[in-house]
Design a protein around this motif. Structure first.
Motif, short mmCIF file in Angstrom:
data_model
loop_
_atom_site.label_atom_id
_atom_site.label_comp_id
_atom_site.label_asym_id
_atom_site.label_seq_id
_atom_site.Cartn_x
_atom_site.Cartn_y
_atom_site.Cartn_z
N HIS A 194 -41.58 -54.45 34.26
CA HIS A 194 -41.98 -55.99 34.05
C HIS A 194 -40.64 -56.52 34.95
N ALA A 195 -39.53 -56.07 34.85
CA ALA A 195 -38.48 -56.66 35.66
C ALA A 195 -38.87 -56.71 37.24
N LYS A 196 -39.31 -55.70 37.62
CA LYS A 196 -39.74 -55.39 38.82
C LYS A 196 -40.53 -56.63 39.29
N SER A 197 -41.77 -56.63 38.40
CA SER A 197 -42.90 -57.55 38.71
C SER A 197 -42.32 -58.98 38.85
N ASP A 226 -39.95 -42.05 41.02
CA ASP A 226 -41.27 -42.81 40.93
C ASP A 226 -41.38 -44.09 40.87
N LEU A 227 -40.27 -44.42 40.12
CA LEU A 227 -40.04 -45.70 39.59
C LEU A 227 -39.51 -46.66 40.46
N ASP A 228 -38.96 -46.09 41.49
CA ASP A 228 -38.27 -46.82 42.63
C ASP A 228 -37.20 -47.86 42.35
N SER A 229 -36.16 -47.17 41.42
CA SER A 229 -35.21 -47.86 41.21
C SER A 229 -34.31 -48.04 42.09
N ASP A 230 -33.47 -49.43 42.41
CA ASP A 230 -32.84 -49.81 43.62
C ASP A 230 -31.28 -49.16 42.91
N SER A 231 -31.26 -49.05 41.86
CA SER A 231 -29.72 -48.55 41.33
C SER A 231 -29.84 -47.62 40.25
N ILE A 232 -29.38 -46.48 40.34
CA ILE A 232 -29.35 -45.15 39.47
C ILE A 232 -27.96 -45.22 38.90
N PRO A 233 -27.56 -45.63 37.85
CA PRO A 233 -26.32 -45.30 37.13
C PRO A 233 -26.34 -43.80 36.43
N VAL A 234 -25.42 -43.13 36.63
CA VAL A 234 -25.33 -41.90 35.74
C VAL A 234 -24.17 -41.91 34.78
N ASN A 235 -24.70 -42.06 33.65
CA ASN A 235 -23.77 -41.95 32.49
C ASN A 235 -23.57 -40.42 32.00
N PHE A 236 -22.30 -40.11 31.51
CA PHE A 236 -22.01 -38.82 31.05
C PHE A 236 -21.65 -38.85 29.66
N LEU A 237 -22.46 -38.21 28.55
CA LEU A 237 -22.09 -38.55 27.17
C LEU A 237 -20.71 -38.40 26.67
N MET A 238 -20.54 -39.55 26.06
CA MET A 238 -19.24 -39.99 25.44
C MET A 238 -19.41 -39.35 23.96
N PRO A 239 -19.18 -38.42 23.38
CA PRO A 239 -19.56 -38.02 22.15
C PRO A 239 -18.82 -38.69 20.95
N PHE A 240 -18.85 -39.89 20.82
CA PHE A 240 -18.41 -40.76 19.68
C PHE A 240 -18.35 -40.16 18.25
N ASP A 241 -17.31 -39.81 17.55
CA ASP A 241 -17.16 -39.61 16.40
C ASP A 241 -18.05 -40.90 15.50
N GLY A 242 -18.66 -40.43 14.45
CA GLY A 242 -19.69 -41.24 13.78
C GLY A 242 -20.95 -41.28 14.40
N THR A 243 -21.45 -40.75 15.31
CA THR A 243 -22.90 -40.51 15.93
C THR A 243 -23.43 -39.14 15.83
N PRO A 244 -24.72 -39.04 15.76
CA PRO A 244 -25.35 -37.60 15.61
C PRO A 244 -24.85 -36.69 16.62
N LEU A 245 -24.38 -37.12 17.93
CA LEU A 245 -24.08 -36.37 19.10
C LEU A 245 -22.37 -35.98 19.01
N CYS A 267 -33.06 -39.35 45.79
CA CYS A 267 -33.08 -40.73 46.36
C CYS A 267 -31.95 -41.03 47.23
N PRO A 268 -32.21 -40.50 48.38
CA PRO A 268 -31.01 -40.60 49.35
C PRO A 268 -30.58 -42.04 49.77
N SER A 269 -31.39 -43.08 49.60
CA SER A 269 -31.11 -44.34 50.14
C SER A 269 -30.73 -45.36 48.72
#
Length: 377
Positions: A194-197, A226-245, A267-269
């Motif tokens: 939807h955002a892309k369109s 496949d989604l052709d995302s222009d920007s890909i953020p990679v987050n590394f889990l922060m296991p907060f106390d008080g959450t299931p993880l 996604c080289p570019s």
């Protein structure tokens, strides 16, 4: 199968499409191969982005109070994490927070609000903030991250001057039901489309370290391709106390490097951002990761504190990179006085600047948006 990671980089530079076998070879590479992998990925990074690092800055417009049940999130329904909770920032406060990041070198500001998705009134509120930011800082990109969009909302954000919209896929479609039940993977795909369109640049990425297997990582990265995302953020889990993880520590710095390399080869570019949790999981390999990723968030995140903003800028300069949009001469750089020694992160019981250690809790953000304390930028 390729003979070496350097040969794989040759293929990608010639326009090849990464195969699943090649993707698994990256993720399953040995520690002895790690520097070869980094060197090959760095060729792709430099071919498309040179030695520039794009600096992004987060403004958390509304913190906590979310009705969604995403297991990884400190803002989720039922979270016992002791994060800051506040409703919408006033426009002038949001603009002041954004200005701090821009003054420190950010070329993109990310306006984020918790919740399943915005009401039309919320979109109007954010649209006014976007217009104010564009008026004060016309050269700065603005990315909105407000959850699942309804009909007409992406178009309104585009019309007010927003450049991009972030909505992460987070993990594979197969695993999604294990991390959230209040919406599904298809809802996320639909919002990005939807955002892309509407003409907004799609920003969509991952959270890793939630118990996913290598197959899930490959599926998720290929879905982003496949989604052709222009920007890909990679987050590394922060296991907060008080959450299931809470207590989930499954990543090593070397595996974080492999995951970033997988995204770069697939996604080289595409702009690849090392995002939340990098201090906790990449640790001393953060500078090495800059040879793969070409983008990062400066300073703090939504509900947790990152390393000092100046430490981020020092890391970029010390690694031989420049901040996108800023090109100091070598003479000017060499004449700068050395910065004081700084460390990466602190846990909830330590003072700011204490080093991050495996198993340390994420540092709850107590400065910046929603507080009377100056932001970390």
């Amino acid at each position: 199968m390729f003979n070496s990671f350097n040969a794989l980089a040759d293929r990608q530079l010639e326009g090849a499409v990464l195969s699943r076998d090649d993707a698994f070879a990256i993720l399953e590479s040995s520690d002895d191969q790690l520097m070869d992998l980094v060197a090959a990925a760095a060729r792709l990074r430099r071919a498309h982005f040179g030695n520039a690092v794009k600096v992004n800055y987060l403004v958390n417009l509304k913190s906590g109070l979310c009705p969604e049940d995403c297991t990884y999130c400190s803002q989720r329904l039922g979270s016992a994490a002791q994060i800051l909770k506040y409703t919408w920032l006033k426009p002038e406060e949001a603009l002041a927070q954004a200005g701090s990041g821009i003054a420190a070198g950010a070329s993109r500001v990310c306006l984020v609000a918790s919740g399943k998705g915005p009401t039309d009134r919320d979109v109007d509120r954010v649209a006014a903030m976007v217009e104010g930011l564009k008026e004060d800082h016309p050269g700065v990109e603005v990315c909105a991250c407000l959850g699942i969009l309804k009909e007409g909302q992406a178009e309104k954000l585009k019309a007010c001057g927003a450049d991009a919209y972030n909505h992460n896929l987070n993990t594979s479609e197969a695993m999604y039901k294990d991390i959230c039940t209040t919406h599904d993977f298809a809802d996320r795909i639909r919002t990005v489309e939807h955002a892309k369109s509407a003409g907004l640049s799609p920003c969509s990425g991952l959270i890793v370290g939630m118990g996913e297997g290598n197959g899930d990582l490959v599926d998720a990265v290929f879905a982003l391709r496949d989604l052709d995302s222009d920007s890909i953020p990679v987050n590394f889990l922060m296991p907060f106390d008080g959450t299931p993880l809470e207590g989930t520590w499954l990543l090593t710095p070397a595996h974080c490097i492999r995951i970033l390399a997988l995204v770069r080869f697939a996604c080289p570019s595409t702009e690849l951002r090392m995002a939340g949790g990098r201090e906790m999981h990449l640790r001393t390999l953060q500078p090495l990761a800059l040879h793969i990723a070409n983008s990062l968030f400066l300073g703090d995140y939504l509900t947790s504190e990152g390393q000092p903003g100046q430490a981020d800028l020092d890391m970029i300069a010390d690694s031989g990179f420049t901040v996108l949009g800023q090109n100091p001469s070598p003479e000017a750089s060499s004449s700068l006085p050395p910065s004081p020694a700084r460390t990466s992160l602190h846990d909830g019981a330590a003072s700011p600047g204490a080093p991050a250690t495996l198993g340390a809790l994420p540092a709850i953000r107590r400065r910046g948006a929603g507080t009377a304390v100056a932001p970390n930028a």
